[in-house]
Write an enzyme that holds these catalytic residues in place. Structure first.
Site, PDB file in Angstrom:
ATOM      1  N   TYR A  97      13.799   4.505 -10.374  1.00 29.04           N
ATOM      2  CA  TYR A  97      13.378   5.574  -9.476  1.00 29.04           C
ATOM      3  C   TYR A  97      11.876   5.448  -9.249  1.00 29.04           C
ATOM      4  O   TYR A  97      11.362   4.333  -9.163  1.00 29.04           O
ATOM      5  CB  TYR A  97      13.804   6.938 -10.044  1.00 29.04           C
ATOM      6  CG  TYR A  97      13.899   8.005  -8.986  1.00 29.04           C
ATOM      7  CD1 TYR A  97      14.691   7.824  -7.851  1.00 29.04           C
ATOM      8  CD2 TYR A  97      13.175   9.183  -9.090  1.00 29.04           C
ATOM      9  CE1 TYR A  97      14.761   8.782  -6.860  1.00 29.04           C
ATOM     10  CE2 TYR A  97      13.241  10.159  -8.115  1.00 29.04           C
ATOM     11  CZ  TYR A  97      14.037   9.951  -6.997  1.00 29.04           C
ATOM     12  OH  TYR A  97      14.095  10.898  -6.022  1.00 29.04           O
ATOM     13  N   GLU A 122      43.572   6.475   5.719  1.00 25.59           N
ATOM     14  CA  GLU A 122      44.736   6.779   4.887  1.00 25.59           C
ATOM     15  C   GLU A 122      45.365   8.099   5.315  1.00 25.59           C
ATOM     16  O   GLU A 122      44.654   9.083   5.559  1.00 25.59           O
ATOM     17  CB  GLU A 122      44.290   6.881   3.419  1.00 25.59           C
ATOM     18  CG  GLU A 122      45.417   6.854   2.422  1.00 25.59           C
ATOM     19  CD  GLU A 122      45.958   5.460   2.184  1.00 25.59           C
ATOM     20  OE1 GLU A 122      47.043   5.350   1.585  1.00 25.59           O
ATOM     21  OE2 GLU A 122      45.302   4.483   2.588  1.00 25.59           O
ATOM     22  N   ASP A 123      46.671   8.099   5.411  1.00 20.15           N
ATOM     23  CA  ASP A 123      47.438   9.333   5.600  1.00 20.15           C
ATOM     24  C   ASP A 123      46.976  10.139   6.806  1.00 20.15           C
ATOM     25  O   ASP A 123      46.760  11.353   6.732  1.00 20.15           O
ATOM     26  CB  ASP A 123      47.382  10.190   4.330  1.00 20.15           C
ATOM     27  CG  ASP A 123      48.086   9.523   3.155  1.00 20.15           C
ATOM     28  OD1 ASP A 123      48.819   8.549   3.398  1.00 20.15           O
ATOM     29  OD2 ASP A 123      47.910   9.969   2.008  1.00 20.15           O
ATOM     30  N   LYS A 127      43.621   6.300  -4.568  1.00 16.67           N
ATOM     31  CA  LYS A 127      43.403   5.054  -3.830  1.00 16.67           C
ATOM     32  C   LYS A 127      42.126   4.379  -4.309  1.00 16.67           C
ATOM     33  O   LYS A 127      42.073   3.150  -4.461  1.00 16.67           O
ATOM     34  CB  LYS A 127      43.313   5.365  -2.330  1.00 16.67           C
ATOM     35  CG  LYS A 127      43.437   4.154  -1.424  1.00 16.67           C
ATOM     36  CD  LYS A 127      44.839   3.589  -1.481  1.00 16.67           C
ATOM     37  CE  LYS A 127      45.008   2.394  -0.572  1.00 16.67           C
ATOM     38  NZ  LYS A 127      45.177   2.769   0.841  1.00 16.67           N
ATOM     39  N   ALA A 140      59.345   4.326  14.144  1.00 24.19           N
ATOM     40  CA  ALA A 140      58.307   3.912  15.092  1.00 24.19           C
ATOM     41  C   ALA A 140      57.035   4.719  14.867  1.00 24.19           C
ATOM     42  O   ALA A 140      56.309   5.042  15.802  1.00 24.19           O
ATOM     43  CB  ALA A 140      58.807   4.073  16.534  1.00 24.19           C
ATOM     44  N   GLY A 141      56.787   5.049  13.603  1.00 22.54           N
ATOM     45  CA  GLY A 141      55.529   5.685  13.235  1.00 22.54           C
ATOM     46  C   GLY A 141      54.492   4.625  12.908  1.00 22.54           C
ATOM     47  O   GLY A 141      54.587   3.474  13.348  1.00 22.54           O
ATOM     48  N   ALA A 142      53.513   4.991  12.094  1.00 22.17           N
ATOM     49  CA  ALA A 142      52.408   4.081  11.786  1.00 22.17           C
ATOM     50  C   ALA A 142      52.910   2.774  11.197  1.00 22.17           C
ATOM     51  O   ALA A 142      52.562   1.687  11.674  1.00 22.17           O
ATOM     52  CB  ALA A 142      51.441   4.768  10.815  1.00 22.17           C
ATOM     53  N   ASN A 178      60.714   6.577   0.810  1.00 27.40           N
ATOM     54  CA  ASN A 178      60.531   7.152  -0.522  1.00 27.40           C
ATOM     55  C   ASN A 178      60.571   8.663  -0.473  1.00 27.40           C
ATOM     56  O   ASN A 178      60.031   9.256   0.464  1.00 27.40           O
ATOM     57  CB  ASN A 178      59.176   6.703  -1.099  1.00 27.40           C
ATOM     58  CG  ASN A 178      59.300   5.504  -2.014  1.00 27.40           C
ATOM     59  OD1 ASN A 178      60.274   5.370  -2.737  1.00 27.40           O
ATOM     60  ND2 ASN A 178      58.311   4.626  -1.983  1.00 27.40           N
TER      61      ASN A 178
END
Length: 392
Positions: A38, A135-136, A93, A194-196, A286
């Site tokens: 520092y 994500e998500d 994650k 047909a999603g992500a 899932n």
């Protein structure tokens, strides 16, 4: 300990206080250490970076830091639960990034679902990180968000629910075909969803040379004659279904070589009997697969799921740690289609010497996977001309 043996008490105790912490890379035990880390020493480094911004890559952690970003709109199977509730998943994650690739990452959950606001936020934060793992984020917004971020940022951006899934699915299909001595070029693949994940899987399969891909959404086969397709599905209709099939899952599965389930729908086991002889079935929903693996095994030569309690678990952790490490090692400005294809090939190469009907991909815990994927991705980045600093 198996998943069935983990109690609620174990789970909540394992999350108390969060799953992450920040640790110093060098100890501060005396005044000299403090002067270096520092004030006054740090000012010299800041001045140097002010004169030459490229030095930030050497003297800060930013270029090796992944921002794990979510708006909480499509979290696991829980749906739109909001930013705060998504944070435990994003922390998890980050734990996987550190464990499997040695990468530091920061969970960033944003209290907005406006695509442009998210883009603006990350553009302003760009000096603080080296890559973005989306994500998500719910479909179809996730497609627009990823495209705008790739355009706005000069660093790797990847929506893992799309491309991590697609990479591992392609690796698994290559592994299954290796066991059965088949080629994807001669196969018709049915993608349910047909999603992500479904859209990304269909695209990577076409890029890998699949003979044909038929995609199903909740209303049936995606084809160019439908007038209810959003722009993403309309584009998909142009890339897939070369046979011009119409109808639902029964029509799609008849004579198909491969089934990939990426939706919450169910498939009658009897329909698998209408597929080509000894088909490949990936029931990846899932926690409840589209068709139970034991039922699928009555018809299929190879069966995979997304679950850890059955053979052939298709798990994104096989892909994303190595993909981001390879991209950062190469100083890549983006993640290309060839980098994704290289990642898939690297995953299956790890299991090449021991491929079997019940082992078409390596274990998610196999320590060889991330380094192999990273090296392959970095080399592909160099080949594609998007690498700026080869250090692998």
């Amino acid at each position: 300990m198996s998943q069935a043996q983990v109690s609620d008490e174990d789970i909540f105790k394992g999350h108390e206080g969060g799953k992450l912490s920040v640790a110093a890379t060098r100890p501060i035990s005396q005044a000299r250490d403090l002067s270096i880390a520092y004030t006054p020493g740090v000012a010299k480094v800041s001045r140097a970076i002010a004169d030459d911004s490229a030095l930030a890559a050497r003297y800060t952690w930013a270029d090796r830091l992944v921002a794990v970003v979510s708006d909480g709109t499509a979290v696991l199977g829980l749906g739109n639960i909001g930013a705060k509730a998504s944070l435990p998943v994003m922390e998890g994650k980050s734990v996987l990034f550190k464990t499997f690739a040695g990468l530091d990452s920061i969970p960033l959950v944003l209290d907005t679902t406006d695509v442009d606001e998210i883009v603006e936020t990350l553009v302003r934060l760009r000096p603080s990180f080296g890559a973005v793992n989306l994500e998500d984020v719910s479909a179809p917004r996730c497609f627009e968000l990823e495209a705008k971020l790739i355009e706005a940022l000069d660093c790797p951006v990847m929506h893992d629910d799309q491309h991590g899934t697609a990479i591992v699915v392609l690796a698994a299909l290559r592994g299954a075909n290796g066991v059965l001595d088949r080629s994807v070029e001669n196969q018709r693949v049915v993608v349910s969803g047909a999603g992500a994940a479904g859209v990304a899987c269909a695209k990577i399969l076409r890029a890998a040379g699949a003979g044909d891909v038929t995609v199903l959404d909740s209303k049936g086969i995606v084809h160019s004659g439908r007038d209810d397709l959003n722009p993403v599905k309309a584009e998909l209709a142009q890339l897939t279904n070369r046979q011009g099939l119409r109808g639902g899952v029964a029509e799609a599965l008849k004579g198909a070589d491969v089934f990939i389930g990426l939706s919450s729908s169910t498939v009658d086991g009897d329909l698998l009997a209408t597929m080509a002889p000894d088909p490949i079935v990936f029931a990846l929903s899932n926690p409840d697969p589209e068709v139970h693996p034991d039922v699928a095994a009555s018809y299929a030569a190879v069966v995979a799921t997304g679950r850890s309690d059955f053979p052939n678990q298709i798990n994104n952790v096989l892909a994303f740690p190595g993909v981001f490490k390879g991209a950062l090692d190469a100083g890549a400005t983006t993640i290309t289609e060839n980098m994704k294809l290289a990642a898939a090939d690297a995953i299956v190469s790890v299991a090449a010497d021991s491929l079997a009907a019940d082992r078409i991909v390596p274990s998610p815990l196999d320590e060889r996977v991330a380094p192999e994927v990273a090296a392959a991705v970095a080399k592909a980045a160099e080949s594609d001309g998007v690498a700026t600093a080869i250090s692998y």
